[in-house]
Design an enzyme around this catalytic site. Structure first.
Site, PDB file in Angstrom:
ATOM      1  CD  GLU A 149      37.766   1.249  49.106  1.00  0.00           C
ATOM      2  OE1 GLU A 149      36.679   1.803  48.918  1.00  0.00           O
ATOM      3  OE2 GLU A 149      38.660   1.167  48.219  1.00  0.00           O
ATOM      4  CE  LYS A 154      35.341   5.190  47.932  1.00  0.00           C
ATOM      5  NZ  LYS A 154      35.560   3.829  47.373  1.00  0.00           N
ATOM      6  CB  CYS A 193      39.433   4.091  47.360  1.00  0.00           C
ATOM      7  SG  CYS A 193      40.097   3.261  45.884  1.00  0.00           S
TER       8      CYS A 193
END
Length: 541
Positions: free
Chosen positions: A3, A73, A111
């Site tokens: 990330e 994300k 994540c």
């Protein structure tokens, strides 16, 4: 890659600066140009990208043709040290589609997306063949098992294998422990190294029923995540220190070495992280420092092969005392203070003089001071502001004193693992491990006289800090743990008054902690970015 690999992670408000995003975009373009020029391989890499308002935390798949596809994300963490809803825009969950690549459909998550089932289910519904999670997941004790448990839940729910890629390295107070892994639907796991960069060579294969599986390339060697909490805590401290010094470009570190446990442990961590040539140990004996302390400090530095110097503070201490004593007496009389005690002031003169001298060395010669206070001391304020709290970084900041003893004994028996600048076996003299802890700022002073035994103090602190309990609950834990032995551990006090006293000390020391240097975070609740309490006020924990 992990990330925000292009920029590092976390970024805080830096990612809100338009110039930073432009520089990031140029860096991605250079990567794309290199992929095109070399004919590959393709790269899946994390980076922030501009949005219409806030930027997005994104993953970019760059192919040899230069074609680039983006995943944004969806789930933004907003707890403990994370505040991504402040700095990133949230992608719509249904907008994420698997990325076609060489006959497979890659279900890319970033994540926090992996920690919630919705994103993985959506990617599975959209016919992904494999889940790939790019992570900046920081270390805390036991977290690797939590990651595995969440990954297993996603794999069971979707029937898809997963590649879990985690960042490795230190960034300010966070340490990213690596430990990337693969997980197949049958539960088989392959793991990369922890606390060290690693490469995993893998193959995706589809069986005759169309199911995808992750396999190892021939002759690949994988690792296992360490199970000893003391070992992983120590390695996190060393990695965090190494990268903090590297990223701040400090040429060397200075450590005040007292002959006590904390400075011995920090000095050993510094040598493990940086090598002995970049570490300077300074003994600064005061009028109350005994010969045993000086001998142990000297032996420690000889074993570690650091540069060592002796800088007595008796003369400057006497000069400060002579200058301030008449002023204190005169002003006290003017204010109508009938009894003036200078004992605490005199103790702090010594600590602050040591901080002054160490900081002076860094100003003149370059480098940073490593402070050496442990979490127990930081909790109750048993440290001198602008004295032993002075410094640029504290690798021991999240280690309770009782754990520091265990960590030092573990390090003495460690064969070194993969640290690149390994200090020798048994660096810490036994005398440092067995003598009663003392600041040696007054005659006959010991930590136990002031705070109680550390095993009792740390039990109360864990209850107050880690578990959010109050003094009454902490007192009950003391009684249950130690029974009839308790009075001897807390200087004859009752459990309730002792726990209430500790609770007040923790609350009253907040003003010190906000001025303390950063240090490595090891636990779910540590002092630093994730500890957000007001300084002023009367409410106790």
């Amino acid at each position: 890659f992990s990330e925000c690999f292009v920029t590092g992670y976390p970024l805080g408000d830096l990612v809100l600066r338009p110039g930073f995003l432009r520089d990031t975009d140029r860096a991605v373009s250079r990567i794309r140009d290199h992929v095109i020029a070399t004919g590959g391989p393709a790269v899946l890499i994390g980076a922030p990208i501009a949005g219409t308002g806030l930027p997005f935390n994104a993953a970019l798949l760059i192919e040899p043709s230069g074609s680039t596809r983006v995943v944004r994300k969806t789930e933004l963490p907003n707890s403990d040290v994370f505040d991504e809803r402040r700095t990133f825009a949230m992608a719509e969950p249904d907008s994420q589609e698997p990325l076609p690549f060489k006959g497979f459909r890659l279900g890319v998550m970033i994540c926090e997306d992996m920690w919630h089932g919705g994103v993985a289910r959506h990617l599975s519904d959209e016919l992904a063949d494999v889940l790939i999670a790019l992570n900046g997941s920081p270390y805390q004790g036991g977290k690797h098992e939590v990651r595995l448990a969440n990954a297993r839940a996603r794999v069971r729910a979707t029937g898809l294998p997963m590649l879990y890629v985690n960042q490795v390295g230190g960034q300010d107070e966070l340490v990213f422990d690596g430990g990337s892994f693969t997980l197949n639907p049958d539960g088989a796991v392959m793991c990369a190294q922890a606390f060290s960069p690693d490469v995993m060579e893998l193959v995706l294969r589809r069986d005759d029923q169309g199911r995808t599986r992750v396999e190892a390339c021939e002759e690949s060697i994988f690792s296992t995540y360490p199970t000893d909490r003391t070992q992983t805590d120590y390695q996190a401290c060393v990695l965090g220190l190494r990268d903090y010094v590297a990223k701040t470009t400090a040429p060397r570190v200075f450590v005040g070495v007292s002959g006590g446990l904390d400075s011995a442990l920090v000095l050993t961590m510094a040598v493990d992280a940086l090598g002995p040539d970049r570490v300077v140990g300074v003994m600064m004996p005061s009028p109350h420092a005994g010969p045993e302390s000086l001998a142990l400090a000297d032996e420690l530095m000889r074993r570690l092969r650091t540069r060592r110097r002796v800088l007595p503070i008796t003369a400057p201490y006497e000069a400060v005392d002579a200058a301030l004593s008449p002023l204190i007496a005169g002003l006290g009389a003017e204010l109508g203070l009938p009894r003036i005690s200078e004992d605490l002031a005199r103790e702090n003169y010594q600590a602050r003089l040591r901080g002054l001298l160490l900081m002076g060395l860094t100003n003149a010669l370059g480098g940073i001071v490593l402070s050496t206070g442990n979490k127990s001391e930081m909790a109750v304020g048993y440290a001198t502001l602008y004295g032993d709290m002075a410094g640029g970084f504290n690798p021991l900041k999240s280690v309770y004193k009782s754990d520091a003893f265990e960590m030092a004994r573990w390090r003495n028996g460690w064969d070194g693992g993969d640290l690149c600048h390994l200090a020798p076996l048994d660096p810490i003299p036994e005398g440092i491990l067995t003598r009663p802890p003392t600041a040696e700022l007054a005659e006959g002073q010991t930590d136990a006289k002031s705070l109680g035994d550390y095993v009792a103090l740390d039990l109360v602190l864990r209850a107050l800090i880690e578990e959010g309990d109050d003094a009454h609950g902490a007192a009950r834990r003391l009684e249950a743990e130690f029974g009839d032995r308790l009075p001897a551990l807390i200087n004859g006090m009752g459990a309730e008054p002792y726990a209430e006293r500790v609770s007040r000390m923790v609350r009253n020391a907040q003003y010190k902690r906000v001025q303390a240097p950063p240090g490595v975070k090891l636990n779910a609740t540590d002092f630093g970015l994730g500890w957000r309490y007001p300084i002023a006020g009367t409410y106790t924990l």
